[in-house]
Design a protein around this motif. Structure first.
Motif, PDB file in Angstrom:
ATOM      1  N   THR A 172      69.861  66.791  44.310  1.00 48.29           N
ATOM      2  CA  THR A 172      70.177  65.502  44.915  1.00 48.29           C
ATOM      3  C   THR A 172      69.154  65.169  45.989  1.00 48.29           C
ATOM      4  O   THR A 172      68.430  66.034  46.482  1.00 48.29           O
ATOM      5  CB  THR A 172      71.579  65.513  45.552  1.00 48.29           C
ATOM      6  N   ASN A 199      68.739  62.286  49.490  1.00 48.92           N
ATOM      7  CA  ASN A 199      69.373  61.233  50.283  1.00 48.92           C
ATOM      8  C   ASN A 199      68.325  60.474  51.086  1.00 48.92           C
ATOM      9  O   ASN A 199      67.161  60.895  51.168  1.00 48.92           O
ATOM     10  CB  ASN A 199      70.472  61.800  51.185  1.00 48.92           C
ATOM     11  N   THR A 220      73.395  59.446  49.111  1.00 48.62           N
ATOM     12  CA  THR A 220      72.922  60.614  48.362  1.00 48.62           C
ATOM     13  C   THR A 220      73.069  60.324  46.882  1.00 48.62           C
ATOM     14  O   THR A 220      74.092  59.803  46.443  1.00 48.62           O
ATOM     15  CB  THR A 220      73.725  61.869  48.734  1.00 48.62           C
ATOM     16  N   ARG A 221      72.045  60.669  46.124  1.00 45.34           N
ATOM     17  CA  ARG A 221      72.059  60.386  44.682  1.00 45.34           C
ATOM     18  C   ARG A 221      71.602  61.619  43.908  1.00 45.34           C
ATOM     19  O   ARG A 221      70.826  62.441  44.420  1.00 45.34           O
ATOM     20  CB  ARG A 221      71.134  59.206  44.366  1.00 45.34           C
ATOM     21  N   ILE A 222      72.084  61.744  42.679  1.00 47.07           N
ATOM     22  CA  ILE A 222      71.573  62.770  41.771  1.00 47.07           C
ATOM     23  C   ILE A 222      70.192  62.338  41.283  1.00 47.07           C
ATOM     24  O   ILE A 222      70.022  61.202  40.840  1.00 47.07           O
ATOM     25  CB  ILE A 222      72.513  62.961  40.572  1.00 47.07           C
ATOM     26  N   TYR A 247      79.805  65.472  42.606  1.00 45.63           N
ATOM     27  CA  TYR A 247      79.022  64.329  42.125  1.00 45.63           C
ATOM     28  C   TYR A 247      79.259  64.057  40.637  1.00 45.63           C
ATOM     29  O   TYR A 247      79.195  62.914  40.197  1.00 45.63           O
ATOM     30  CB  TYR A 247      77.526  64.579  42.357  1.00 45.63           C
TER      31      TYR A 247
END
Length: 234
Positions: free
Chosen positions: A31, A33, A44-46, A102
């Motif tokens: 991840t 951010n 926050t993203r994958i 997530y």
């Protein structure tokens, strides 16, 4: 050890009304951010998902790609329930509590076959196991009790976790190309996980069905066996 039979080129075993695939999926995510100082603005993203299964490695950038892959696996190996009961494909994740926090909204897009989501959850985002349809997700960190790097060292695996190779300070997006270092780091994480599992199963004479869920499970199992051998404790 369980009695194994083969279907579609994969090993399976039958145990207590469930048919288990004896080849685990090894999964890991990364991840990124935006490093916002204000918690309300933190995003926050994958940015990558790594999968190793049956000797094949896959690198996905979006969760939807992982779900498409799982759909393909379910269809290809006919993992829907049949007259013998439910089928189970186990996925190991090191620190599953983080990754599943997530992934679960996407995992829940997969068919459940009326079995209802279930698992062992100790608290908010504290997963030991999580099940959806034929998919069973387990935490290898709770199984080993150590970091992946330490587990590799303890198990004397051929490959090691590439500590320090990934730049976690960099803001990364899933639609941009990964650099070579990141790709190597990503791939080694699931390769190491697979080798650690194989070594640990061999050490304890275990398999997907018989293995403990957590490290303390080995202690409880040893105590249970010792008590059953002694008529006083039995």
């Amino acid at each position: 050890m369980s009695k194994v039979f083969y279907r579609y080129g994969l090993p399976f075993t039958y145990d207590k009304g469930r048919t288990y695939c004896m080849e685990p999926v090894c999964l890991d995510i990364e991840t990124s951010n935006n490093h916002a100082a204000d918690a309300d603005e933190l995003v926050t993203r994958i940015v990558s998902i790594q999968v190793l299964f049956n000797g094949q490695y896959h690198l996905f950038r979006y969760p939807e790609e992982l779900i498409t892959w799982y759909r393909g696996i379910i269809n290809r190996y006919h993992l829907e329930p049949d007259k013998k009961g439910q089928k189970v494909l186990v996925t190991y994740i090191h620190n599953a509590s983080y990754d599943l926090s997530y992934l679960i909204p996407y995992i829940n897009m997969l068919p459940d076959y009326d079995n209802k989501n279930q698992g062992i959850i100790e608290g908010k985002n504290k997963f030991l196991t999580y099940e959806r349809g034929p998919l069973c997700f387990r935490c290898s960190y709770r199984l080993s009790g150590v970091s992946l790097a330490k587990w590799c060292k303890d198990m004397h695996t051929e490959h090691k976790k590439a500590v320090g190779l990934y730049d976690y300070d960099r803001i990364t997006y899933p639609d941009e190309a990964l650099d070579e270092s990141s790709e190597i780091y990503d791939k080694l994480d699931v390769i190491c996980l697979r080798e650690c599992l194989e070594a640990q199963f061999k050490y304890y004479n275990d398999d997907i069905v018989s293995t403990a869920i957590t490290k303390t499970g080995y202690i409880r199992r040893a105590l249970r066996r010792a008590c059953l051998k002694d008529k006083t404790y039995r």
